[in-house]
Design a protein around this motif. Sequence first.
Motif, PDB file in Angstrom:
ATOM      1  N   ARG A   1      25.583 -47.520  -0.808  1.00  0.00           N
ATOM      2  CA  ARG A   1      25.680 -46.496   0.260  1.00  0.00           C
ATOM      3  C   ARG A   1      27.072 -46.431   0.888  1.00  0.00           C
ATOM      4  O   ARG A   1      27.225 -46.180   2.063  1.00  0.00           O
TER       5      ARG A   1
ATOM      6  N   PRO B   1      19.073 -41.812  -6.599  1.00  0.00           N
ATOM      7  CA  PRO B   1      19.523 -43.178  -6.905  1.00  0.00           C
ATOM      8  C   PRO B   1      20.486 -43.650  -5.815  1.00  0.00           C
ATOM      9  O   PRO B   1      21.314 -42.887  -5.344  1.00  0.00           O
TER      10      PRO B   1
ATOM     11  N   ALA C   1      34.472 -44.951  -9.881  1.00  0.00           N
ATOM     12  CA  ALA C   1      35.343 -45.342  -8.759  1.00  0.00           C
ATOM     13  C   ALA C   1      36.751 -45.683  -9.244  1.00  0.00           C
ATOM     14  O   ALA C   1      36.958 -46.119 -10.385  1.00  0.00           O
TER      15      ALA C   1
ATOM     16  N   HIS D   1      27.915 -51.192  -5.147  1.00  0.00           N
ATOM     17  CA  HIS D   1      27.251 -51.804  -6.302  1.00  0.00           C
ATOM     18  C   HIS D   1      27.940 -51.368  -7.601  1.00  0.00           C
ATOM     19  O   HIS D   1      28.541 -50.290  -7.660  1.00  0.00           O
TER      20      HIS D   1
ATOM     21  N   ALA E   1      24.267 -40.347  -2.087  1.00  0.00           N
ATOM     22  CA  ALA E   1      23.183 -41.321  -2.234  1.00  0.00           C
ATOM     23  C   ALA E   1      22.095 -41.159  -1.195  1.00  0.00           C
ATOM     24  O   ALA E   1      21.247 -42.031  -1.035  1.00  0.00           O
TER      25      ALA E   1
ATOM     26  N   SER F   1      40.118 -46.741   6.472  1.00  0.00           N
ATOM     27  CA  SER F   1      38.870 -45.959   6.541  1.00  0.00           C
ATOM     28  C   SER F   1      37.951 -46.503   7.632  1.00  0.00           C
ATOM     29  O   SER F   1      37.360 -45.747   8.407  1.00  0.00           O
TER      30      SER F   1
ATOM     31  N   TRP G   1      27.364 -43.213   4.805  1.00  0.00           N
ATOM     32  CA  TRP G   1      28.349 -44.115   5.443  1.00  0.00           C
ATOM     33  C   TRP G   1      29.093 -43.431   6.571  1.00  0.00           C
ATOM     34  O   TRP G   1      29.427 -44.046   7.575  1.00  0.00           O
TER      35      TRP G   1
HETATM   36  P1  FAD Z   1      26.377 -45.139  -3.345  1.00  0.00           P
HETATM   37  O1  FAD Z   1      27.159 -44.648  -2.190  1.00  0.00           O
HETATM   38  O2  FAD Z   1      25.093 -45.787  -3.046  1.00  0.00           O
HETATM   39  O3  FAD Z   1      26.128 -43.906  -4.337  1.00  0.00           O
HETATM   40  C1  FAD Z   1      27.178 -43.099  -4.769  1.00  0.00           C
HETATM   41  C2  FAD Z   1      26.658 -42.107  -5.822  1.00  0.00           C
HETATM   42  O4  FAD Z   1      26.264 -42.803  -6.989  1.00  0.00           O
HETATM   43  C3  FAD Z   1      25.450 -41.315  -5.390  1.00  0.00           C
HETATM   44  O5  FAD Z   1      25.505 -40.048  -5.977  1.00  0.00           O
HETATM   45  C4  FAD Z   1      24.283 -42.093  -5.963  1.00  0.00           C
HETATM   46  O6  FAD Z   1      23.144 -41.284  -6.193  1.00  0.00           O
HETATM   47  C5  FAD Z   1      24.866 -42.615  -7.249  1.00  0.00           C
HETATM   48  N1  FAD Z   1      24.336 -43.915  -7.659  1.00  0.00           N
HETATM   49  C6  FAD Z   1      24.390 -45.076  -6.964  1.00  0.00           C
HETATM   50  N2  FAD Z   1      23.844 -46.067  -7.684  1.00  0.00           N
HETATM   51  C7  FAD Z   1      23.433 -45.518  -8.848  1.00  0.00           C
HETATM   52  C8  FAD Z   1      22.785 -46.026 -10.003  1.00  0.00           C
HETATM   53  N3  FAD Z   1      22.455 -47.317 -10.125  1.00  0.00           N
HETATM   54  N4  FAD Z   1      22.519 -45.168 -11.012  1.00  0.00           N
HETATM   55  C9  FAD Z   1      22.835 -43.861 -10.922  1.00  0.00           C
HETATM   56  N5  FAD Z   1      23.435 -43.327  -9.860  1.00  0.00           N
HETATM   57  C10 FAD Z   1      23.741 -44.148  -8.835  1.00  0.00           C
HETATM   58  N6  FAD Z   1      36.030 -45.015  -3.777  1.00  0.00           N
HETATM   59  C11 FAD Z   1      37.006 -45.085  -4.709  1.00  0.00           C
HETATM   60  O7  FAD Z   1      36.837 -44.579  -5.816  1.00  0.00           O
HETATM   61  N7  FAD Z   1      38.195 -45.712  -4.438  1.00  0.00           N
HETATM   62  C12 FAD Z   1      38.445 -46.301  -3.255  1.00  0.00           C
HETATM   63  O8  FAD Z   1      39.532 -46.845  -3.042  1.00  0.00           O
HETATM   64  C13 FAD Z   1      37.415 -46.267  -2.266  1.00  0.00           C
HETATM   65  N8  FAD Z   1      37.597 -46.868  -1.084  1.00  0.00           N
HETATM   66  C14 FAD Z   1      36.587 -46.836  -0.162  1.00  0.00           C
HETATM   67  C15 FAD Z   1      36.785 -47.505   1.050  1.00  0.00           C
HETATM   68  C16 FAD Z   1      35.776 -47.510   2.007  1.00  0.00           C
HETATM   69  C17 FAD Z   1      35.996 -48.254   3.298  1.00  0.00           C
HETATM   70  C18 FAD Z   1      34.559 -46.839   1.743  1.00  0.00           C
HETATM   71  C19 FAD Z   1      33.451 -46.849   2.742  1.00  0.00           C
HETATM   72  C20 FAD Z   1      34.374 -46.179   0.550  1.00  0.00           C
HETATM   73  C21 FAD Z   1      35.382 -46.168  -0.410  1.00  0.00           C
HETATM   74  N9  FAD Z   1      35.214 -45.522  -1.641  1.00  0.00           N
HETATM   75  C22 FAD Z   1      36.201 -45.590  -2.582  1.00  0.00           C
HETATM   76  C23 FAD Z   1      33.974 -44.791  -1.937  1.00  0.00           C
HETATM   77  C24 FAD Z   1      32.809 -45.664  -2.477  1.00  0.00           C
HETATM   78  O9  FAD Z   1      32.953 -46.991  -2.107  1.00  0.00           O
HETATM   79  C25 FAD Z   1      32.711 -45.553  -3.983  1.00  0.00           C
HETATM   80  O10 FAD Z   1      32.410 -44.229  -4.320  1.00  0.00           O
HETATM   81  C26 FAD Z   1      31.665 -46.481  -4.616  1.00  0.00           C
HETATM   82  O11 FAD Z   1      31.818 -46.417  -5.999  1.00  0.00           O
HETATM   83  C27 FAD Z   1      30.239 -46.125  -4.256  1.00  0.00           C
HETATM   84  O12 FAD Z   1      29.388 -47.176  -4.690  1.00  0.00           O
HETATM   85  P2  FAD Z   1      27.984 -47.433  -3.989  1.00  0.00           P
HETATM   86  O13 FAD Z   1      27.288 -48.510  -4.711  1.00  0.00           O
HETATM   87  O14 FAD Z   1      28.167 -47.620  -2.535  1.00  0.00           O
HETATM   88  O15 FAD Z   1      27.272 -46.046  -4.292  1.00  0.00           O
END
Ligand code: FAD
Length: 475
Positions: free
Chosen positions: A74, A70, A152, A143, A81, A337, A34
């Motif tokens: 993203r 996994p 999270a 997701h 990821a 962000s 990202w």
């Molecule tokens: P990804 O980015 O795709 O993956 C994250 C990690 O999880 C990687 O290590 C990946 O390998 C693993 N993973 C993904 N899916 C699976 C699966 N099905 N099984 C096993 N492992 C898996 N985070 C917070 O905690 N609090 C916030 O307030 C917050 N605010 C945000 C604001 C913005 C604008 C952005 C861009 C990000 C923010 N985040 C925040 C970070 C992010 O959104 C979180 O970490 C979110 O939980 C990631 O989810 P994702 O599906 O995008 O995971």
Amino acid sequence: MDRTEKFIDVLVQTFPSATYVIEGQERRPYEADWRGLVDRPAVAVLLPASTAEVAAMVKLCREFGIAIVPQGGRTGLVAGAVPVGAVPQVIVSTQRMNKIRSIDPINNTMEIDGGVILQVAQEAAAAIDRLFPLSLASEGSCHIGGTIATNAGGIQVLSYGSMRQQVLGLEVVLPDGQIWNGLRGLRKDNTGLDLKQLFIGSEGMFGIITAATVRLLPRPKSALTMLAAIDSAGQALKAFTKIQNLCGADLTSCEYFTAGGLEMVLDHLPDSTAPFRERHPAYVLLEVTSLDSSTDFFGRLEPVLAELLETGTIADMVVAQSEVQRLALWKLREGISEAERAAGGAIKHDIAVPISGIPDVIDKISQWLHGILPSCKLNVFGHLGDGNLHVNIAPPAGTSLSSFYSQGKRVTAYVEQAAIEAGGTFSAEHGIGQLRVESLEKYRAPVELELMRTIKDAIDPTWMMNPGKVLSLAR
Ligand code: FAD
């Protein structure tokens, strides 16, 4: 034909109807994180549509010695990821696994696929008048599997806890391709080790989360959202303490940001509006909610708010009078962000300290930064009520982020050390990914690191599941 070519060949033959290899340009978005910091090629991007398909793909990868990354939405901020270098790896995205499997309004649970977008899960709960309380600025993209894998946090941890508190059961495809079905919708279950806890927050290093059973809560019927202008984090803390003493668990959010963060949002996000005529050094956004639709929050809070204004703890404040105004206030905090990325990005940190230590840690970091890099922009914002601050440092005008990264290690070392010395942590909610591996090695005790490696060895003996994330490959 080399190993990876052979693998692709067998993949195509084994899964003729699945979406498995995305060629050329189509593959690119899956490979970049990202923040745009890490962008390395994967052998292929696999898009399974069912748990059985995930399991079969994992078995095939294992047979060919291809590692697996996994991937959810993203939106992770530590490049967890996307591939690391070193070993051939495929990305396994849960994007096509996006069904709400079932909802039980009596048990107050929902069984959902790992690829369901967080906002879709929230809406499904709302449709039966329940609350799925995890909420983050990235909720339109991240997701459920990703939020579980990263444990999270977000903007409502104060009342409802992080993702760990929402998960009752999991379904996981293990590194050997076995499916573990632990989808139990139970609040009590002391039958041996609570295995789901291993996977929550493990950042994909033990398996692929394909589904979860999550708890649902009663849905609040009234809310009051207010934005206070303040002079310092110390004042924000005073206001927070007063309001929390009065409202207890009804205070669901307490977020902090500074003038610099607000200006970035106003400059870069369309339809954002300045909340006050004057510029103030900092702001605190507070939200209280109640299950009772007749709660007169304003009447309850008025004496405290009047006192905070009279004593100068709060310089000014606005209270949202409608849902439109409420969302407009939230945009000012949640857009930071996105606005920062549009402004060119920053070196990011995700520290937490005991909340009483917040003013000192901010002062310490800003004084240090002012001393050594006076033209850098410090942007501190975050979940004040949880002690979690994002301490982001952007390069001076005219310097690109990539060249500023040469200073990055020194800046990060100082910020993280300041958090540790204040009794805190260098990663509160974003995790370790591939960007914070060195910090983990520096700050977690050898015995803790050894325990983590022992568990990794037991579950994933060949370290094929998300290699190079959390734990260093160099052992
Ligand atoms: P990804 O980015 O795709 O993956 C994250 C990690 O999880 C990687 O290590 C990946 O390998 C693993 N993973 C993904 N899916 C699976 C699966 N099905 N099984 C096993 N492992 C898996 N985070 C917070 O905690 N609090 C916030 O307030 C917050 N605010 C945000 C604001 C913005 C604008 C952005 C861009 C990000 C923010 N985040 C925040 C970070 C992010 O959104 C979180 O970490 C979110 O939980 C990631 O989810 P994702 O599906 O995008 O995971």
